[in-house]
Design a protein around this motif. Structure first.
Motif, PDB file in Angstrom:
ATOM      1  N   ASP A  48      28.861  -2.719  16.957  1.00 19.05           N
ATOM      2  CA  ASP A  48      29.096  -1.331  17.385  1.00 19.05           C
ATOM      3  C   ASP A  48      29.197  -1.223  18.909  1.00 19.05           C
ATOM      4  N   ASP A  49      28.412  -2.039  19.635  1.00 16.45           N
ATOM      5  CA  ASP A  49      28.496  -2.058  21.107  1.00 16.45           C
ATOM      6  C   ASP A  49      29.915  -2.406  21.554  1.00 16.45           C
ATOM      7  N   ILE A  50      30.451  -3.455  20.954  1.00 10.72           N
ATOM      8  CA  ILE A  50      31.780  -3.934  21.361  1.00 10.72           C
ATOM      9  C   ILE A  50      32.848  -2.910  21.003  1.00 10.72           C
ATOM     10  N   LYS A  51      32.734  -2.338  19.796  1.00 16.32           N
ATOM     11  CA  LYS A  51      33.708  -1.329  19.388  1.00 16.32           C
ATOM     12  C   LYS A  51      33.644  -0.109  20.308  1.00 16.32           C
ATOM     13  N   ALA A  52      32.427   0.247  20.732  1.00 16.23           N
ATOM     14  CA  ALA A  52      32.266   1.394  21.638  1.00 16.23           C
ATOM     15  C   ALA A  52      32.942   1.114  22.981  1.00 16.23           C
ATOM     16  N   SER A  53      32.840  -0.111  23.453  1.00 16.65           N
ATOM     17  CA  SER A  53      33.485  -0.477  24.715  1.00 16.65           C
ATOM     18  C   SER A  53      35.003  -0.451  24.587  1.00 16.65           C
ATOM     19  N   LEU A  54      35.513  -0.919  23.464  1.00 14.13           N
ATOM     20  CA  LEU A  54      36.954  -0.860  23.225  1.00 14.13           C
ATOM     21  C   LEU A  54      37.435   0.586  23.147  1.00 14.13           C
ATOM     22  N   ASP A  55      36.648   1.426  22.473  1.00 13.10           N
ATOM     23  CA  ASP A  55      37.001   2.847  22.384  1.00 13.10           C
ATOM     24  C   ASP A  55      37.025   3.491  23.767  1.00 13.10           C
ATOM     25  N   MET A  56      36.072   3.098  24.639  1.00 12.09           N
ATOM     26  CA  MET A  56      36.045   3.618  26.010  1.00 12.09           C
ATOM     27  C   MET A  56      37.338   3.287  26.736  1.00 12.09           C
ATOM     28  N   CYS A  57      37.822   2.065  26.547  1.00 13.39           N
ATOM     29  CA  CYS A  57      39.064   1.643  27.203  1.00 13.39           C
ATOM     30  C   CYS A  57      40.244   2.484  26.721  1.00 13.39           C
ATOM     31  N   LEU A  58      40.313   2.707  25.416  1.00 15.18           N
ATOM     32  CA  LEU A  58      41.415   3.503  24.853  1.00 15.18           C
ATOM     33  C   LEU A  58      41.340   4.958  25.309  1.00 15.18           C
ATOM     34  N   GLU A  59      40.128   5.502  25.295  1.00 20.52           N
ATOM     35  CA  GLU A  59      39.950   6.900  25.719  1.00 20.52           C
ATOM     36  C   GLU A  59      40.248   7.062  27.207  1.00 20.52           C
ATOM     37  N   SER A  60      39.861   6.077  27.995  1.00 21.86           N
ATOM     38  CA  SER A  60      40.127   6.119  29.430  1.00 21.86           C
ATOM     39  C   SER A  60      41.618   6.119  29.698  1.00 21.86           C
ATOM     40  N   ASP A  61      42.339   5.238  28.999  1.00 23.15           N
ATOM     41  CA  ASP A  61      43.788   5.145  29.179  1.00 23.15           C
ATOM     42  C   ASP A  61      44.458   6.470  28.818  1.00 23.15           C
TER      43      ASP A  61
END
Length: 339
Positions: free
Chosen positions: A301-314
């Motif tokens: 879940d930590d890793i998925k949350a970080s990936l989601d942050m990248c997508l949301e940031s973009d």
């Protein structure tokens, strides 16, 4: 569409070259900007011409903050020793950011046997020193050139060594080594030596000899993120931004890193061996072993949350809701925070 950034650097550079050719110098020169290679190149060219090939007896070099302006003025008023002029270099003084009323006042009527060379990374054009130099001398802004100007510089530098390079290879070279001109100059010297028996420098030559400095620094930053070394990650990030690395490129590699971590985490949890994970990541086994070690400090879940942050940031940047530089800072801070 945003207006294209313009620069008067070529015009000012021609003026300096004309001064040198004519032997007719202004009382002072201000060389400033974020491209250290150009600052030092202009400083050395001017100081050499001003000294007329003589020794450095009439050269005084002051550097750093807390300089005494009265001491500098006294030196400026001292006649040169068996020479036409005295040259005073003042470097990284901060006078052009905080002001220096004594020296600014002196420059209203300076000695005609002294020439000042001021070298600064940044200036405030509202300050007394900038106004004083601008009025009686010449100021040149040495900012990092755009890609088109860098391309012309590369062609010229390689052409002087009887080497050709295509526009495609130029773009490849810039993408590989970054836009720091000192680093670029070093890499071109290596290419010239490597291609001593060739007329044209190709992408294959660049791959063979040029260190992929920019990409390696970005990977070093992303490694620091996943190791949760926040200070190192932020230090490298600010360095990359100072070198005008595209935030989009940085974000893409951060996203890639977390995507590789997610693959590693999922395969590790399902019992896949190191060689299988390395194959799935398209990485050598010894690199894959690092990822296997790193994912132990993350939940899926930590890793998925970080990936989601990248997508949301973009998405937020593209919609104008968030500044790109700040958005990546937020990702680094959150992703590298220790629990």
């Amino acid at each position: 569409m945003a207006a294209k950034k313009t620069t008067d650097y070529p015009v000012k550079q021609r003026q300096i070259n004309e001064d040198i050719a004519n032997g007719s110098f202004k009382p002072c020169y201000l060389i400033y900007g974020d491209e250290g290679y150009l600052r030092l190149q202009n400083r050395d060219k001017l100081s050499k011409a001003l000294l007329g090939g003589g020794d450095k007896m009439n050269l005084q070099h002051y550097e750093g903050a807390n300089l005494n302006p009265l001491e500098i003025i006294d030196m400026a008023e001292t006649l040169p020793f068996f020479a036409e002029r005295r040259v005073i270099i003042i470097e990284n003084s901060g006078f052009f950011k905080v002001g220096c009323p004594e020296l600014a006042d002196y420059l209203k009527s300076p000695s005609d046997t002294t020439v000042f060379l001021f070298v600064e990374s940044a200036v405030d054009k509202r300050k007394d020193m900038y106004k004083a130099v601008h009025k009686i001398g010449l100021d040149i802004s040495c900012d990092t050139p755009d890609e088109q100007m860098l391309g012309k510089w590369i062609v010229s530098r390689l052409g002087a060594e009887k080497k050709r390079i295509s526009p495609r290879a130029i773009a490849y070279f810039i993408n590989r080594v970054g836009t720091d001109m000192s680093n670029m100059a070093n890499e071109m010297e290596k290419l010239i030596c490597y291609c001593i028996d060739k007329d044209e420098i190709t992408e294959a030559d660049i791959d063979a000899i040029c260190a992929n400095w920019l990409t390696s620094r970005i990977f070093e930053m992303t490694d620091a993120i996943v190791q949760k070394n926040q200070k190192k990650a932020m230090d490298i990030y600010y360095e990359l931004i100072a070198l005008k690395t595209a935030p989009e490129q940085i974000l893409a590699l951060i996203s890639r890193q977390f995507n590789l971590l997610l693959i590693t985490k999922e395969m590790s949890e399902t019992g896949h061996p190191q060689n299988a994970i390395a194959s799935a990541l398209s990485l050598p086994p010894f690199i894959a072993s690092k990822y296997i070690g790193w994912v132990k400090g993350y939940t899926r879940d930590d890793i998925k949350a970080s990936l989601d942050m990248c997508l949301e940031s973009d998405a937020a940047v593209k919609s104008g809701k968030l500044d790109h530089t700040i958005s990546i800072e937020m990702i680094i801070i959150k992703a590298s925070s220790r629990k």
